[in-house]
Design a protein around this motif. Structure first.
Motif, PDB file in Angstrom:
ATOM      1  N   LEU A   1       1.366   6.719  11.930  1.00 18.72           N
ATOM      2  CA  LEU A   1       0.579   5.552  12.328  1.00 18.72           C
ATOM      3  C   LEU A   1      -0.802   5.560  11.679  1.00 18.72           C
ATOM      4  N   ASP A   2      -1.244   6.713  11.251  1.00 11.93           N
ATOM      5  CA  ASP A   2      -2.454   6.822  10.436  1.00 11.93           C
ATOM      6  C   ASP A   2      -2.430   8.184   9.758  1.00 11.93           C
ATOM      7  N   GLY A   3      -3.259   8.345   8.715  1.00 10.79           N
ATOM      8  CA  GLY A   3      -3.282   9.622   8.024  1.00 10.79           C
ATOM      9  C   GLY A   3      -4.141   9.580   6.782  1.00 10.79           C
ATOM     10  N   ILE A   4      -4.163  10.721   6.085  1.00  8.49           N
ATOM     11  CA  ILE A   4      -4.924  10.851   4.848  1.00  8.49           C
ATOM     12  C   ILE A   4      -4.204  11.835   3.942  1.00  8.49           C
ATOM     13  N   ASN A   5      -4.257  11.597   2.630  1.00  7.66           N
ATOM     14  CA  ASN A   5      -3.619  12.535   1.708  1.00  7.66           C
ATOM     15  C   ASN A   5      -4.661  13.333   0.925  1.00  7.66           C
ATOM     16  N   GLU A   6      -4.176  14.245   0.081  1.00  9.90           N
ATOM     17  CA  GLU A   6      -5.069  15.171  -0.607  1.00  9.90           C
ATOM     18  C   GLU A   6      -6.005  14.479  -1.592  1.00  9.90           C
ATOM     19  N   LYS A   7      -5.714  13.249  -1.982  1.00  7.61           N
ATOM     20  CA  LYS A   7      -6.588  12.493  -2.874  1.00  7.61           C
ATOM     21  C   LYS A   7      -7.649  11.703  -2.101  1.00  7.61           C
ATOM     22  N   GLY A   8      -7.567  11.730  -0.768  1.00  3.08           N
ATOM     23  CA  GLY A   8      -8.533  11.000   0.038  1.00  3.08           C
ATOM     24  C   GLY A   8      -8.129   9.580   0.355  1.00  3.08           C
ATOM     25  N   LEU A   9      -6.865   9.231   0.122  1.00  2.00           N
ATOM     26  CA  LEU A   9      -6.364   7.895   0.474  1.00  2.00           C
ATOM     27  C   LEU A   9      -5.993   7.911   1.957  1.00  2.00           C
ATOM     28  N   SER A  10      -6.599   7.033   2.720  1.00  2.00           N
ATOM     29  CA  SER A  10      -6.360   6.968   4.158  1.00  2.00           C
ATOM     30  C   SER A  10      -5.759   5.620   4.529  1.00  2.00           C
ATOM     31  N   VAL A  11      -4.829   5.635   5.480  1.00  2.00           N
ATOM     32  CA  VAL A  11      -4.163   4.415   5.941  1.00  2.00           C
ATOM     33  C   VAL A  11      -4.100   4.423   7.465  1.00  2.00           C
ATOM     34  N   SER A  12      -4.370   3.282   8.079  1.00  2.00           N
ATOM     35  CA  SER A  12      -4.183   3.099   9.516  1.00  2.00           C
ATOM     36  C   SER A  12      -3.493   1.755   9.735  1.00  2.00           C
ATOM     37  N   VAL A  13      -2.571   1.702  10.690  1.00  2.00           N
ATOM     38  CA  VAL A  13      -1.898   0.449  11.008  1.00  2.00           C
ATOM     39  C   VAL A  13      -2.362  -0.035  12.368  1.00  2.00           C
ATOM     40  N   LEU A  14      -2.513  -1.359  12.497  1.00  3.78           N
ATOM     41  CA  LEU A  14      -2.954  -1.973  13.739  1.00  3.78           C
ATOM     42  C   LEU A  14      -2.121  -3.230  13.997  1.00  3.78           C
ATOM     43  N   VAL A  15      -1.861  -3.512  15.256  1.00  6.76           N
ATOM     44  CA  VAL A  15      -1.179  -4.745  15.623  1.00  6.76           C
ATOM     45  C   VAL A  15      -2.071  -5.939  15.293  1.00  6.76           C
TER      46      VAL A  15
ATOM     47  N   GLN B   1       5.377  -3.944  -4.316  1.00  5.33           N
ATOM     48  CA  GLN B   1       6.658  -3.670  -4.953  1.00  5.33           C
ATOM     49  C   GLN B   1       7.817  -3.624  -3.954  1.00  5.33           C
ATOM     50  N   TYR B   2       7.523  -3.830  -2.664  1.00  6.68           N
ATOM     51  CA  TYR B   2       8.546  -3.728  -1.627  1.00  6.68           C
ATOM     52  C   TYR B   2       8.483  -4.940  -0.703  1.00  6.68           C
ATOM     53  N   ASP B   3       9.598  -5.203  -0.022  1.00  5.91           N
ATOM     54  CA  ASP B   3       9.639  -6.224   1.023  1.00  5.91           C
ATOM     55  C   ASP B   3       9.273  -5.578   2.360  1.00  5.91           C
ATOM     56  N   MET B   4       8.224  -6.090   2.996  1.00 10.00           N
ATOM     57  CA  MET B   4       7.750  -5.538   4.262  1.00 10.00           C
ATOM     58  C   MET B   4       8.475  -6.178   5.435  1.00 10.00           C
ATOM     59  N   HIS B   5       8.785  -5.335   6.443  1.00  7.74           N
ATOM     60  CA  HIS B   5       9.450  -5.814   7.660  1.00  7.74           C
ATOM     61  C   HIS B   5       8.781  -5.209   8.883  1.00  7.74           C
ATOM     62  N   SER B   6       8.460  -6.057   9.853  1.00  2.46           N
ATOM     63  CA  SER B   6       7.942  -5.588  11.138  1.00  2.46           C
ATOM     64  C   SER B   6       9.132  -5.247  12.023  1.00  2.46           C
ATOM     65  N   ALA B   7       9.501  -3.996  12.009  1.00  2.00           N
ATOM     66  CA  ALA B   7      10.742  -3.607  12.675  1.00  2.00           C
ATOM     67  C   ALA B   7      10.692  -3.766  14.187  1.00  2.00           C
ATOM     68  N   ASN B   8       9.505  -3.859  14.762  1.00  2.00           N
ATOM     69  CA  ASN B   8       9.374  -3.957  16.218  1.00  2.00           C
ATOM     70  C   ASN B   8       9.111  -5.385  16.672  1.00  2.00           C
ATOM     71  N   ASN B   9       9.403  -6.367  15.818  1.00  2.00           N
ATOM     72  CA  ASN B   9       9.180  -7.781  16.134  1.00  2.00           C
ATOM     73  C   ASN B   9       7.727  -8.057  16.494  1.00  2.00           C
ATOM     74  N   THR B  10       6.832  -7.327  15.832  1.00  2.00           N
ATOM     75  CA  THR B  10       5.398  -7.475  16.035  1.00  2.00           C
ATOM     76  C   THR B  10       4.717  -7.481  14.676  1.00  2.00           C
ATOM     77  N   ALA B  11       3.693  -8.284  14.522  1.00  2.00           N
ATOM     78  CA  ALA B  11       2.954  -8.309  13.253  1.00  2.00           C
ATOM     79  C   ALA B  11       1.937  -7.172  13.209  1.00  2.00           C
ATOM     80  N   TYR B  12       1.716  -6.637  12.022  1.00  2.68           N
ATOM     81  CA  TYR B  12       0.764  -5.557  11.829  1.00  2.68           C
ATOM     82  C   TYR B  12      -0.100  -5.836  10.609  1.00  2.68           C
ATOM     83  N   HIS B  13      -1.248  -5.162  10.550  1.00  2.00           N
ATOM     84  CA  HIS B  13      -2.007  -5.122   9.311  1.00  2.00           C
ATOM     85  C   HIS B  13      -2.513  -3.700   9.099  1.00  2.00           C
ATOM     86  N   PHE B  14      -2.937  -3.408   7.863  1.00  2.00           N
ATOM     87  CA  PHE B  14      -3.285  -2.047   7.469  1.00  2.00           C
ATOM     88  C   PHE B  14      -4.729  -1.986   6.998  1.00  2.00           C
ATOM     89  N   LEU B  15      -5.465  -0.966   7.454  1.00  2.00           N
ATOM     90  CA  LEU B  15      -6.759  -0.644   6.877  1.00  2.00           C
ATOM     91  C   LEU B  15      -6.550   0.528   5.924  1.00  2.00           C
TER      92      LEU B  15
END
Length: 286
Positions: A127-141, A182-196
């Motif tokens: 649901l959130d995280g960071i990699n060794e290059k410093g790229l961080s992602v968080s998902v929110l409804v 490059q991919y088709d996104m799907h909200s698998a939980n029937n809820t919309a999300y966005h990413f920081l």
């Protein structure tokens, strides 16, 4: 298990077959379960139960110029899982998953071999995280938007597998945005999300899906539970939390210490009125 905390850690060594997943993809939880059943070292039945959640996330910078990301995960009571991965063909990362999403009840211990094997699927549920290059992602409804279901000839991914994609394969915000396209996104939980999304260069962006089209808002610092497309008329769930963070960052030019970053998350923590079983489950400063 982390002592005296509703928190576990797992370090995944070896191949979790994500490159194979990216060849076939998944647009629903059932499709993801079918893949995990074959890919992970367990033939146990996996139950994915994503719940609705709120959340707040923001970016800032220290006085020495180091980028920070603050993130609250607001959800019904669940144990957290800190996941460490080191893929052969990807970047090392740490991420957070909710064990409630994989069928684990809030206060039940994870101590039997069966329960531990089932937690392997948390690698695919960040649901959130960071990699060794410093790229961080968080998902929110994003409450004021229809669920995303892109229908082209691209490989399908779901919300959490999109985060795994970015943590494994992207080093910068620009690379992350390119990968998502490059991919088709799907909200698998029937809820919309966005990413920081943020990177070690200090870049940040919020990625939303509006009418199934990916929209990128560059250099956005604060994200809650409404589309930033509507930021000129902000309302809805997360309005108060958004402004708690936004006004504090505006006062300092978004220059804060890591300690202050965690204090700001405390100030923006969430408790649903008249319910004791829903609140901020974890706060991370990346």
């Amino acid at each position: 298990k982390v002592k005296d905390a509703n928190l576990y850690t797992i370090s995944y060594h070896g191949d979790y077959h994500f490159d194979e997943f990216l060849e076939i993809g998944a647009s629903t939880n059932n499709e993801l379960i079918s893949f995990l059943w074959e890919a992970l070292p367990s033939d146990l039945p996996i139950e994915l139960s994503p719940a609705d959640f709120a959340c707040t996330a923001y970016t800032a910078v220290t006085k020495d110029g180091h980028p920070l990301v603050g993130r609250n995960l607001d959800i019904a009571n669940t144990a957290g899982m800190l996941v460490r991965t080191n893929p052969k063909d990807g970047y090392r990362s740490i991420s957070m998953a909710a064990l409630g999403f994989i069928g684990q009840k809030p206060d039940d211990p994870v101590d039997t071999l069966k329960e531990k094997l089932l937690t392997f699927s948390s690698v695919y549920m960040p649901l959130d995280g960071i990699n060794e290059k410093g790229l961080s992602v968080s998902v929110l409804v994003a409450r004021n938007c229809a669920p995303t279901s892109q229908q082209t000839d691209k490989v399908d991914i779901t919300t959490t597998t999109a985060i795994r994609l970015l943590l494994d394969k992207a080093a910068t915000v620009n690379q992350a945005i390119d990968l998502l396209g490059q991919y088709d996104m799907h909200s698998a939980n029937n809820t919309a999300y966005h990413f920081l999304i943020a990177d070690a260069l200090g870049n940040s962006a919020v990625v939303e899906y509006i009418n199934n089209e990916m929209v990128v808002f560059e250099d956005e610092r604060v994200c809650a539970n409404f589309l930033l497309e509507t930021k000129d008329n902000i309302s809805g769930l997360g309005y108060d939390r958004y402004w708690i963070v936004r006004e504090s960052l505006d006062e300092t030019g978004a220059v804060i210490s890591p300690e202050r970053a965690m204090e700001l998350l405390e100030a923006a923590r969430w408790q649903e009125p008249n319910r004791e079983d829903t609140s901020t489950q974890w706060s991370c400063v990346y």
